[in-house]
Design a protein around this motif. Structure first.
Motif, PDB file in Angstrom:
ATOM      1  N   ASN A  79      -3.915   7.644  -2.398  1.00 39.42           N
ATOM      2  CA  ASN A  79      -3.748   6.452  -1.562  1.00 39.42           C
ATOM      3  C   ASN A  79      -4.317   5.276  -2.331  1.00 39.42           C
ATOM      4  N   ASP A  80      -3.485   4.317  -2.674  1.00 38.20           N
ATOM      5  CA  ASP A  80      -3.941   3.271  -3.599  1.00 38.20           C
ATOM      6  C   ASP A  80      -4.951   2.306  -2.976  1.00 38.20           C
ATOM      7  N   GLN A  81      -5.232   2.471  -1.668  1.00 37.55           N
ATOM      8  CA  GLN A  81      -6.303   1.706  -1.028  1.00 37.55           C
ATOM      9  C   GLN A  81      -7.401   2.639  -0.517  1.00 37.55           C
ATOM     10  N   GLY A  82      -7.437   3.849  -1.064  1.00 38.90           N
ATOM     11  CA  GLY A  82      -8.427   4.828  -0.646  1.00 38.90           C
ATOM     12  C   GLY A  82      -9.688   4.760  -1.487  1.00 38.90           C
ATOM     13  N   HIS A  83     -10.808   5.136  -0.868  1.00 39.28           N
ATOM     14  CA  HIS A  83     -12.092   5.172  -1.560  1.00 39.28           C
ATOM     15  C   HIS A  83     -12.819   6.464  -1.213  1.00 39.28           C
ATOM     16  N   PHE A  84     -13.493   7.031  -2.204  1.00 43.21           N
ATOM     17  CA  PHE A  84     -14.266   8.258  -2.027  1.00 43.21           C
ATOM     18  C   PHE A  84     -15.570   8.056  -2.783  1.00 43.21           C
ATOM     19  N   VAL A 111     -10.395   3.925   3.894  1.00 44.07           N
ATOM     20  CA  VAL A 111      -9.088   3.371   3.541  1.00 44.07           C
ATOM     21  C   VAL A 111      -9.093   1.908   3.924  1.00 44.07           C
ATOM     22  N   ASP A 112      -8.789   1.034   2.965  1.00 43.78           N
ATOM     23  CA  ASP A 112      -8.803  -0.407   3.218  1.00 43.78           C
ATOM     24  C   ASP A 112      -7.501  -0.858   3.873  1.00 43.78           C
ATOM     25  N   GLN A 113      -7.211  -0.272   5.012  1.00 42.43           N
ATOM     26  CA  GLN A 113      -5.989  -0.614   5.739  1.00 42.43           C
ATOM     27  C   GLN A 113      -6.150  -0.111   7.167  1.00 42.43           C
ATOM     28  N   MET A 132       0.849  -1.187   0.000  1.00 45.12           N
ATOM     29  CA  MET A 132       0.000   0.000   0.000  1.00 45.12           C
ATOM     30  C   MET A 132       0.885   1.237   0.000  1.00 45.12           C
ATOM     31  N   SER A 133       0.568   2.193  -0.857  1.00 45.13           N
ATOM     32  CA  SER A 133       1.422   3.376  -0.968  1.00 45.13           C
ATOM     33  C   SER A 133       0.604   4.662  -1.005  1.00 45.13           C
ATOM     34  N   VAL A 134       1.300   5.762  -0.705  1.00 43.45           N
ATOM     35  CA  VAL A 134       0.687   7.090  -0.621  1.00 43.45           C
ATOM     36  C   VAL A 134       1.512   8.047  -1.467  1.00 43.45           C
ATOM     37  N   LEU A 135       0.849   9.010  -2.120  1.00 43.52           N
ATOM     38  CA  LEU A 135       1.561  10.025  -2.880  1.00 43.52           C
ATOM     39  C   LEU A 135       2.497  10.788  -1.952  1.00 43.52           C
TER      40      LEU A 135
END
Length: 329
Positions: A105-110, A125-127, A1-4
């Motif tokens: 956020n590659d596990q983020g949802h909006f 966030v799926d984490q 899982m990564s973040v900008l």
């Protein structure tokens, strides 16, 4: 899982706002940062979550996450931040976040849901997190902060729901959100009125928004090589002004065969024609909102060979011609 990585700038400034040096917190988590951060760089979520949790504990402030808004600048969200800032309405900005949140956020949802009198935006966030309350406070504060940057400092949501337990002293949350709050909710969400969503924004800049959205699409395609719809969308945006966009040219740009592209689009519930139509519709709205662009220029920017072709397509989409739409705005 990564973040900008650019978004780390917000956390860095929040830590500094407490008179603390951010560098040791990052070093303890195994992160060494150098400024400016290269655009598109990504960092591991787990290490950043550790930095945030340790810094929040050291600050002694239960409302640590809320300070995100006062240290927010669109540049910390990369090209997506600038595309949001240049959106013509908050509804358009929310739609961009919905489509491209995974760049941040590659596990983020909006997720967006129509509710009576407005729209509810739900963030997830799926984490897990070492301090989910502070993380989620920061995400909600970021969203409301972006709305206030775009719509003005007097912007107030209709309602805010937070998964976190109600703090002993909730005054910081009441003062910041300035609306009814629900603690212990099933999801983190912000509800915005229809009037606020559709109010024209003074910072709107369709060309700047489109340029930065193109960068976001490209970044998302690189992030997820299997997201063929996003990659097709990016290639179409690149090729439209040439007037020579086709399934063959797009497939060639993606280094796959047209047959493979069509098959993978079908797996996503799309076709090349639906993606092309979606891109043209989105860009048409942005271009028509820019009074400096003539209808002839917009016609060619959208890849139509003649204005009559663009006019027919637009009337099919919206029930009125481009010139009528412009007059009615």
């Amino acid at each position: 899982m990564s973040v900008l990585a650019q978004s780390v700038g917000i956390l860095w400034r929040v830590i500094e706002s407490y008179g603390m040096d951010p560098a040791p917190f990052f070093a303890e988590a195994g992160l060494t940062l150098s400024w400016p951060i290269e655009p598109g760089t990504r960092l591991p979520y787990e290490e950043l979550d550790e930095v945030r949790a340790r810094a929040a504990e050291a600050s002694g402030d239960p409302a640590f996450g809320l300070r995100t808004a006062s240290n927010l600048h669109p540049s910390y969200l990369g090209a997506l931040g600038y595309a949001i800032l240049a959106s013509d309405t908050l509804r358009t900005a929310f739609d961009r976040i919905h489509r491209y949140v995974r760049v941040l956020n590659d596990q983020g949802h909006f997720d967006l849901d129509e509710v009576e009198g407005g729209v509810r935006a739900t963030l997830r966030v799926d984490q897990g997190s070492l301090n989910a309350a502070v993380r989620d406070d920061g995400q909600l504060a970021t969203l409301v902060g972006l709305c206030r940057i775009n719509a003005g400092k007097d912007f107030k949501p209709v309602a805010v729901s937070l998964c976190r337990a109600e703090p002993g002293d909730r005054s910081a949350w009441d003062d910041f959100f300035q609306c009814p709050l629900e603690f212990g909710a099933e999801a983190n969400s912000v509800t915005v009125s229809t009037q606020d969503l559709d109010e024209p924004l003074p910072s709107a800049n369709p060309i700047l928004a489109q340029m930065n959205e193109r960068i976001v699409v490209q970044r998302l395609a690189k992030l997820d090589r299997d997201n063929v719809t996003g990659r097709v969308r990016g290639a179409i945006m690149e090729q439209l002004p040439s007037g020579d966009v086709s399934d063959e040219s797009v497939a060639d740009a993606l280094h796959i065969t047209p047959r493979t592209m069509h098959r993978r689009l079908k797996e996503d519930g799309e076709t090349f024609r639906t993606v092309l139509k979606s891109v043209r519709q989105d860009l048409a709205e942005q271009y028509l909102a820019d009074p400096t662009l003539t209808l002839t220029e917009i016609t060619f920017l959208l890849g139509f060979s003649e204005m009559s072709s663009f006019s027919r397509a637009y009337k099919h989409w919206h029930g009125q011609s481009p010139s009528e739409a412009r007059r009615n705005d």
